[in-house]
Every structure is written in structure tokens, then in C-alpha cells.
Design a protein around this motif. Sequence first.
Motif, PDB file in Angstrom:
ATOM      1  N   MET A   1       6.646  11.691 -14.068  1.00  0.00           N
ATOM      2  CA  MET A   1       6.280  12.317 -12.799  1.00  0.00           C
ATOM      3  C   MET A   1       6.422  11.312 -11.667  1.00  0.00           C
ATOM      4  SD  MET A   1       5.412  14.886 -11.009  1.00  0.00           S
ATOM      5  CE  MET A   1       5.150  16.076 -12.334  1.00  0.00           C
ATOM      6  N   ASN A   2       7.348  11.554 -10.788  1.00  0.00           N
ATOM      7  CA  ASN A   2       7.532  10.830  -9.531  1.00  0.00           C
ATOM      8  C   ASN A   2       8.173   9.449  -9.669  1.00  0.00           C
ATOM      9  OD1 ASN A   2       7.116  11.913  -6.955  1.00  0.00           O
ATOM     10  ND2 ASN A   2       5.487  10.455  -6.521  1.00  0.00           N
ATOM     11  N   GLY A   3       7.713   8.630 -10.584  1.00  0.00           N
ATOM     12  CA  GLY A   3       8.307   7.311 -10.772  1.00  0.00           C
ATOM     13  C   GLY A   3       8.147   6.376  -9.586  1.00  0.00           C
ATOM     14  N   LEU A   4       7.084   6.552  -8.806  1.00  0.00           N
ATOM     15  CA  LEU A   4       6.853   5.737  -7.607  1.00  0.00           C
ATOM     16  C   LEU A   4       5.426   5.195  -7.581  1.00  0.00           C
ATOM     17  CD1 LEU A   4       8.417   8.115  -4.901  1.00  0.00           C
ATOM     18  CD2 LEU A   4       9.471   6.054  -5.843  1.00  0.00           C
ATOM     19  N   HIS A   5       5.199   4.249  -6.668  1.00  0.00           N
ATOM     20  CA  HIS A   5       3.870   3.779  -6.282  1.00  0.00           C
ATOM     21  C   HIS A   5       3.159   2.984  -7.386  1.00  0.00           C
ATOM     22  CE1 HIS A   5       4.758   6.481  -3.059  1.00  0.00           C
ATOM     23  NE2 HIS A   5       4.425   7.578  -3.719  1.00  0.00           N
ATOM     24  N   VAL A   6       2.823   3.640  -8.488  1.00  0.00           N
ATOM     25  CA  VAL A   6       2.014   2.995  -9.520  1.00  0.00           C
ATOM     26  C   VAL A   6       2.851   2.511 -10.698  1.00  0.00           C
ATOM     27  CG1 VAL A   6      -0.047   4.302  -8.921  1.00  0.00           C
ATOM     28  CG2 VAL A   6       1.529   5.220 -10.634  1.00  0.00           C
ATOM     29  N   PHE A   7       4.158   2.681 -10.635  1.00  0.00           N
ATOM     30  CA  PHE A   7       5.016   2.260 -11.737  1.00  0.00           C
ATOM     31  C   PHE A   7       5.361   0.780 -11.597  1.00  0.00           C
ATOM     32  CE2 PHE A   7       5.142   6.679 -12.325  1.00  0.00           C
ATOM     33  CZ  PHE A   7       5.637   6.942 -13.600  1.00  0.00           C
ATOM     34  N   PRO A   8       5.483   0.059 -12.712  1.00  0.00           N
ATOM     35  CA  PRO A   8       5.790  -1.377 -12.645  1.00  0.00           C
ATOM     36  C   PRO A   8       7.167  -1.630 -12.041  1.00  0.00           C
ATOM     37  CG  PRO A   8       5.906  -0.575 -14.913  1.00  0.00           C
ATOM     38  CD  PRO A   8       5.320   0.536 -14.103  1.00  0.00           C
ATOM     39  N   GLU A   9       7.358  -2.841 -11.530  1.00  0.00           N
ATOM     40  CA  GLU A   9       8.607  -3.178 -10.854  1.00  0.00           C
ATOM     41  C   GLU A   9       9.819  -3.039 -11.773  1.00  0.00           C
ATOM     42  OE1 GLU A   9       8.466  -6.972  -9.013  1.00  0.00           O
ATOM     43  OE2 GLU A   9       6.769  -6.491  -7.699  1.00  0.00           O
ATOM     44  N   ASN A  10       9.635  -3.267 -13.051  1.00  0.00           N
ATOM     45  CA  ASN A  10      10.759  -3.190 -13.987  1.00  0.00           C
ATOM     46  C   ASN A  10      10.870  -1.818 -14.651  1.00  0.00           C
ATOM     47  OD1 ASN A  10       8.446  -3.406 -15.557  1.00  0.00           O
ATOM     48  ND2 ASN A  10       9.489  -4.584 -17.184  1.00  0.00           N
ATOM     49  N   HIS A  11      10.305  -0.811 -14.018  1.00  0.00           N
ATOM     50  CA  HIS A  11      10.281   0.508 -14.654  1.00  0.00           C
ATOM     51  C   HIS A  11      11.686   1.070 -14.856  1.00  0.00           C
ATOM     52  CE1 HIS A  11      10.766   4.192 -11.960  1.00  0.00           C
ATOM     53  NE2 HIS A  11      10.780   4.755 -13.140  1.00  0.00           N
ATOM     54  N   LEU A  12      12.600   0.795 -13.926  1.00  0.00           N
ATOM     55  CA  LEU A  12      13.966   1.314 -14.084  1.00  0.00           C
ATOM     56  C   LEU A  12      14.713   0.584 -15.205  1.00  0.00           C
ATOM     57  CD1 LEU A  12      15.001   1.944 -10.379  1.00  0.00           C
ATOM     58  CD2 LEU A  12      14.084   3.556 -12.057  1.00  0.00           C
TER      59      LEU A  12
END
Length: 372
Positions: A101-112
Motif C-alpha cells: 500500500m502506497n510505498g511511501l513515507h514509512v518505507f525504508p530507503e532501500n525498499h525499491l
Amino acid sequence: MSIRNGRRKSRQSALSYETGYAAGRSHGYRTGCCQTVLQSVSPPVYPVLPLRVLYIRQGFEAIDRGVEEALSALVSEPYTGNPGDLYRLASELRPDLVLVMNGLHVFPENHLEMVAQIRAQGIRTAVWFADDPYFTDWTPSVAVQYDYVFTHELSCVELYRQAGNPRTHYLPLAASTAIYRPMAVENRYHSDICFIGNGFPNRIGFFNEITPFLTRHRIVIIGALWERLAGYEKLAESIRLSWTPVDETVKFYNGAKLVINMHRGAVDPVYSKNARNIEGRSINPRTYEIAACGALQLTDIREDLALYYTPGQEIVPYASAAEFVNLADYYLHNEAERNRVAVRGLHRTLRDHSFRSRLFQLLNTVFPGESI
């Protein structure tokens, strides 16, 4: 106590009783009508799909819970996790789909990077953007890393396709009817007019225009930034400059004779990351949530509004501050019509706008003809 003062206090007590009784009767009648709808509308029934799905929360309580409840009813093996556990859970569970869901704000910097590694394992991934178009400076770079993109915003579908993800789809949000539902509430939640949300610039401008009307009514405004209102001192006693929990929001919606829905301005250099100046064309989740409470909703107009609610029958749109004042005055003085529109909006939401319906559509898109 003099006889005259005693009589005055008796009249005041009688008036207070009559006012309270009328208010209680009004709210009780609305609640009763809503309960009839709840008993008459069954949730959509779909087959349980033989799928293992991992859902990664964003931290939007109502949306996250709605998705989790829907997946529990739709797939044989639903799992949920937090952003920091994305790669570990995907590697351990080996799901058929990772839905973020969304993949922004609270996701870690290396999420991608984690998403790329998950895809390299042959696991399908999908992201559902719920904040569009307000963070479109960032979202295209996220979109291209997923197998599938879903956005609730019409104006962003072509943006993500042009960015490099041809499997981008328009999928509106919904209401968690386990959270947003009709209920009887205490008098402290009652109001004539309620608005919950931050005081973004376009909202401040609108409320500045309607302040003279609002001062004549019992109102509730909850959210940050409202101290910037030109007439703040006139309304200060009715404004709570704070965030309110979801369960409190539901009670305020239920206690209001009418609830204002006003979308935030998409083109806002201070509070949005939208350098492309992409306009908002789609309704926000608040539209479904207010309706799910069985509250009368007066809303500004977005392009896809009429796809989901019939204007004037299930929801009341306004195009200007002056029109809002006229409509609000009419519905505040016409209880029967106010209840009819609110109850129709509730019925439509229960029938058509559940997360179960939305998630079934999403799964049908990702797994066409394979498991459905």
C-alpha cells in the motif's frame, strides 16, 4: 429564589429538555433507518481463491484494515506485514503476490531494492497508490519497480504508463465498513456541521467564505493548520487543532447532521510534492467513509464522483461556497430529505464500495484466468 426567577428557570429547563428530546429523536430516527439498511444489504460474495498473498501496510489504519479484512475473505492464505519486514517475509513465505500500500513515507530507503530482489525470485509485486496526485514527484520512480500499479487517481494512470509501467490500472479506494458504520453517539459528538481534515490553503479559502454561516450553527472542525482562518477567533471554540483517532472520527460523523467533504488542492507548493501540477480528478477515501456512517455528505466535485454516487440522491455536491451555504441551509431545515439522501448513500456504499469488491478486481487483474 423569587417566583419570577423560578418560573424563568422552569421555562429554560423545559426548553432545554425539548431541544434535547428533539435532537435525540432526530439522531435516533436516522440510526434506525441506517440499521434497516444494514440488515437488508448483504456484503458481496466471492469465491475463496487458492492464493498466498502478502500485504504490506502503509499505516493508514482504516485502509489497511479494510484490505486485510478483504484478503481474509478472498484468498486461502493471507499474510500481513510492516514495511521493514518486506523482504524477509516475502523470502520466507514465497507468496503468489506481494501487495504494497502506497510505498511511501514509512518505507525504508532501500525498499525499491528489496522489491527488485523479490521480483528476481519470481514473486509478483503490486503497489496501490492511495495518496495520488499529491506525491507525484516521487511515485513514478516507485511505480516502475513493481510488476503492477494500481492508483485511485484517474489523472495518474497515464503518468505511470509513460514512466515505464504499462500494467498500470485505475482502482478506486473504498470504506472499511467494520470501522465506518452507523451508530448512536453521545451528545458531545453531536453537531449541525462537521469537517475533519487539515486546513490546507484551498480549504482555508473556502471556510473563510462560509464563516458567517458557520457562526450561526453548532459546528465541529478537527485538524491542523486551522488557526490560519481569517475568522479563527469566531470559530475557535468549535475547532480542535489536533489529530483525532479513527474511532473518534466515526463518532463525529455519526453525530453530525451534515458532514463536509472538501478535497485538498492538488497544486500546492507547500504541502504537496506535485511539480507537474497534476490535477486531482478522483474522489478521496473520505467520500466512502462518510457515506458508510450513514451521514449526509456535502462534497466538492471530482470528475469520477458520479461513477460511484448519484448526485442529489446519494450525495450532495456543491460547486462554490455560495452554493454550499444554500444547500446546507436547506438540508439542515429538512430532516426527512437529509435522512433519505444519507441512507441512500449508505446503501450504495455497502452494495458497491467494499474493499472486498476492490481486492477481487485487483486479484482478477493480476491473475487473469489463472486462479479465478
